[in-house]
Design an enzyme around this catalytic site. Structure first.
Site, PDB file in Angstrom:
ATOM      1  N   LYS A  89       0.836  -1.211   0.000  1.00 21.66           N
ATOM      2  CA  LYS A  89       0.000   0.000   0.000  1.00 21.66           C
ATOM      3  C   LYS A  89       0.870   1.261   0.000  1.00 21.66           C
ATOM      4  O   LYS A  89       0.654   2.175  -0.793  1.00 21.66           O
ATOM      5  CB  LYS A  89      -0.925  -0.009   1.229  1.00 21.66           C
ATOM      6  N   ASP A 134      -6.424   1.022   0.763  1.00 20.13           N
ATOM      7  CA  ASP A 134      -6.517   1.259   2.210  1.00 20.13           C
ATOM      8  C   ASP A 134      -7.923   0.848   2.662  1.00 20.13           C
ATOM      9  O   ASP A 134      -8.697   0.281   1.891  1.00 20.13           O
ATOM     10  CB  ASP A 134      -6.197   2.721   2.554  1.00 20.13           C
TER      11      ASP A 134
END
Ligand code: SF4
Length: 206
Positions: free
Chosen positions: A117, A135
């Site tokens: 991420k 996320d």
């Protein structure tokens, strides 16, 4: 599937969607994203507003001890791990990458505290790469809408990569975050006022 309509509507809703984290360099962005794990962007911005006044390069950051950095980032949570990661990543940036945050996605992931991420955010925001960082908001909203049907962020990213044209990945990431923050909340999404409800699988019980 209604990807096209959903993406058009998201773009109309959030034409200016951009990262909420404050930064003035790729290094600051990297540190801010590491700090943002399990923490709000607002909190991170408060902490980095002070931290970056003096410690905004890997060299300057490494003048801090682990304990000194922990004190400065304490309110972001998980401060021991985050401080260790920031110091380790700063060391590697100097020793392995000539003092610059690497622009290569695989190289980014070799830095401490940088998972898929974080690498995606830095790669997309700082270097203009195509990537969708999944996320909590992107995960929730994309699976509710039906852009993905996955139980993990990793699978969600792969499915979004397949469902969304590549040149839209970075923007779609921001659109989904904005929609998650403003309308499609984790608890009690505001479906009555959501202009995506026509296509939303969650809303339509599909
Ligand atoms: S209709 Fe409801 S669940 Fe679907 S995207 Fe909108 S707010 Fe989220």
């Amino acid at each position: 599937m209604n990807e096209r309509e959903i993406l058009c509507e998201l773009e109309k809703l959030y034409p200016q969607a951009a990262p909420a984290l404050h930064f003035n360099s790729t290094y600051e962005l990297l540190v801010a994203v590491i700090l943002s794990a399990q923490c709000t962007d607002e909190r991170v911005n408060k902490v980095t507003a002070e931290l970056f006044k003096e410690y905004n390069t890997p060299q300057k950051m490494l003048t801090l001890s682990q304990q000194e950095l922990e004190k400065r980032i304490f309110s972001c949570g998980f401060y021991r791990n985050k401080a260790a990661h920031i110091l380790s990543a700063s060391r590697d940036i100097i020793e392995k990458f000539g003092g610059q945050v690497p622009a290569d996605h695989a190289a980014l992931k070799t830095l401490a505290g940088v998972g898929q991420k974080t690498a995606n955010v830095v790669y997309a925001v700082a270097f203009g790469g195509d990537a969708i960082a999944v996320d909590t908001h992107v995960f929730r909203v994309s699976n509710r809408l039906g852009l993905a049907h996955a139980t993990t962020p990793e699978k969600t990213e792969l499915q979004l990569n397949a469902a969304i044209p590549k040149d839209m990945w970075s923007r779609a990431h921001h659109w989904l975050i904005f929609h998650g923050r403003r309308v499609c909340h984790s608890q009690r999404p505001d479906c009555a006022n959501c202009t995506l409800k026509t296509w939303c699988e969650y809303y339509n019980g599909r």
